[in-house]
Design an enzyme around this catalytic site. Sequence first.
Site, PDB file in Angstrom:
ATOM      1  N   HIS A 153       4.744   9.707   5.226  1.00  0.00           N
ATOM      2  CA  HIS A 153       3.926   8.871   6.122  1.00  0.00           C
ATOM      3  C   HIS A 153       2.891   9.730   6.831  1.00  0.00           C
ATOM      4  CE1 HIS A 153       6.479   5.586   5.225  1.00  0.00           C
ATOM      5  NE2 HIS A 153       7.524   6.016   5.908  1.00  0.00           N
TER       6      HIS A 153
ATOM      7  N   LEU B 222     -18.850   0.317   9.680  1.00  0.00           N
ATOM      8  CA  LEU B 222     -17.634  -0.113   8.976  1.00  0.00           C
ATOM      9  C   LEU B 222     -16.578  -0.675   9.934  1.00  0.00           C
ATOM     10  CD1 LEU B 222     -15.949   0.169   6.189  1.00  0.00           C
ATOM     11  CD2 LEU B 222     -14.957   2.151   7.312  1.00  0.00           C
TER      12      LEU B 222
ATOM     13  N   ASP C 177       0.860   2.313  -0.413  1.00  0.00           N
ATOM     14  CA  ASP C 177       2.285   2.367  -0.761  1.00  0.00           C
ATOM     15  C   ASP C 177       2.626   3.667  -1.493  1.00  0.00           C
ATOM     16  OD1 ASP C 177       4.872   1.436  -0.839  1.00  0.00           O
ATOM     17  OD2 ASP C 177       4.540  -0.003  -2.457  1.00  0.00           O
TER      18      ASP C 177
HETATM   19  C1  IPE Z   1       4.152  -3.042   1.654  1.00  0.00           C
HETATM   20  O1  IPE Z   1       4.889  -1.988   1.153  1.00  0.00           O
HETATM   21  C2  IPE Z   1       3.881  -2.833   3.103  1.00  0.00           C
HETATM   22  C3  IPE Z   1       2.967  -1.753   3.447  1.00  0.00           C
HETATM   23  C4  IPE Z   1       2.342  -0.989   2.605  1.00  0.00           C
HETATM   24  C5  IPE Z   1       2.759  -1.557   4.843  1.00  0.00           C
HETATM   25  P1  IPE Z   1       6.476  -2.025   1.047  1.00  0.00           P
HETATM   26  O2  IPE Z   1       6.872  -0.703   0.525  1.00  0.00           O
HETATM   27  O3  IPE Z   1       7.062  -2.441   2.332  1.00  0.00           O
HETATM   28  O4  IPE Z   1       6.703  -3.187  -0.022  1.00  0.00           O
HETATM   29  P2  IPE Z   1       7.954  -3.512  -0.938  1.00  0.00           P
HETATM   30  O5  IPE Z   1       9.161  -3.548  -0.054  1.00  0.00           O
HETATM   31  O6  IPE Z   1       8.049  -2.419  -1.953  1.00  0.00           O
HETATM   32  O7  IPE Z   1       7.608  -4.823  -1.562  1.00  0.00           O
HETATM   33  C1  IPE Z   2       4.091   2.806   2.394  1.00  0.00           C
HETATM   34  O1  IPE Z   2       4.955   3.724   1.827  1.00  0.00           O
HETATM   35  C2  IPE Z   2       4.085   2.840   3.891  1.00  0.00           C
HETATM   36  C3  IPE Z   2       4.793   1.721   4.511  1.00  0.00           C
HETATM   37  C4  IPE Z   2       5.323   0.692   3.911  1.00  0.00           C
HETATM   38  C5  IPE Z   2       4.922   1.756   5.947  1.00  0.00           C
HETATM   39  P1  IPE Z   2       6.491   3.423   1.671  1.00  0.00           P
HETATM   40  O2  IPE Z   2       7.203   3.898   2.876  1.00  0.00           O
HETATM   41  O3  IPE Z   2       6.743   2.016   1.311  1.00  0.00           O
HETATM   42  O4  IPE Z   2       6.861   4.375   0.449  1.00  0.00           O
HETATM   43  P2  IPE Z   2       7.798   4.025  -0.760  1.00  0.00           P
HETATM   44  O5  IPE Z   2       7.313   2.738  -1.343  1.00  0.00           O
HETATM   45  O6  IPE Z   2       9.188   3.909  -0.222  1.00  0.00           O
HETATM   46  O7  IPE Z   2       7.639   5.175  -1.705  1.00  0.00           O
HETATM   47 MG    MG Z   3       6.834   1.004  -0.416  1.00  0.00          MG
END
Ligand code: IPE
Ligand code: IPE
Ligand code: MG
Length: 261
Positions: free
Chosen positions: A58, A152, A41
């Site tokens: 990403h 792995l 995240d």
């Molecule tokens: C959780 O992250 C999903 C992934 C890392 C793929 P999100 O960014 O979607 O979660 P919330 O919305 O902050 O809970």
């Molecule tokens: C995690 O990073 C990747 C996915 C959920 C796909 P985010 O896209 O949620 O990044 P933030 O949380 O908005 O910074």
């Molecule tokens: Mg996120």
Amino acid sequence: MVNRIGGGWLRRLQGDKSQSNEAIGEITTENVPQHVAIIMDGNGRWAKARGLPRIAGHHSGMKTVKRITKAADRIGVRYLTMYAFSTENWKRPKAEVEFLMKLPQEFLSIELDELIENNVQVKMMGIRDLLPDYTVSAIEEAVRKTENNTGLVLNFALNYGSRMEMVEAARKLARSAASGELDPEAIDERMFGSSLLSGNLPDPDLLIRTSGELRLSNFMLWQLAYSEFWFTDVYWPEFSEEHFYEAIREYQRRARRYGGL
Ligand code: IPE
Ligand code: IPE
Ligand code: MG
């Protein structure tokens, strides 16, 4: 345990005594978590802080996947599950979702050969419907080309949601019971657990979430019942081997009691 089967990066490390193990630090080989699950995240916030579009985060996060796969393999982790796209992430703007859906293909086009060479087995955990064909076919190709590897297991949670997987498991078991194939009394934790998308993977020993969020966001709710949790404020694109090994060292200091003494 570490020396059991291992992937190629592990073997290479063992063969090369000159390679310094500084990053690995005091990790003990006996108590390496067998299964590490990661909620990757903070990609968007990482990009925003740099004045870049979210998709740049990403893209950069993809490199972290490679880095942490190698780092996990080097210490003998057997299963690495990466939360890449949740069933709730469809709520995001269409362009961002489209970009995310293209990443598996890009990642595998760059990394698959090295994954194969290093004995990694690629798997996917998630609902394939709704995913574009090019996403599914890139992953299926990787799964097929690595299915006989013994190192792995790199398990991508893609279009994954834990409530949905539990509802699906309940439906599946209910259908078998309704048709008379299954005695409802025969349903136990093991059967229910193996009806989930994680199938016969062991439960994660350690859950890592980056970016400072302290929640599960619908990730492996059943499977994480007795896992150790480790959170960091670091955004996923800058999550390094050192951060990963810090989590492992912390895991190794904990006492897992499973309700006992
Ligand atoms: C959780 O992250 C999903 C992934 C890392 C793929 P999100 O960014 O979607 O979660 P919330 O919305 O902050 O809970
Ligand atoms: C995690 O990073 C990747 C996915 C959920 C796909 P985010 O896209 O949620 O990044 P933030 O949380 O908005 O910074
Ligand atoms: Mg996120």
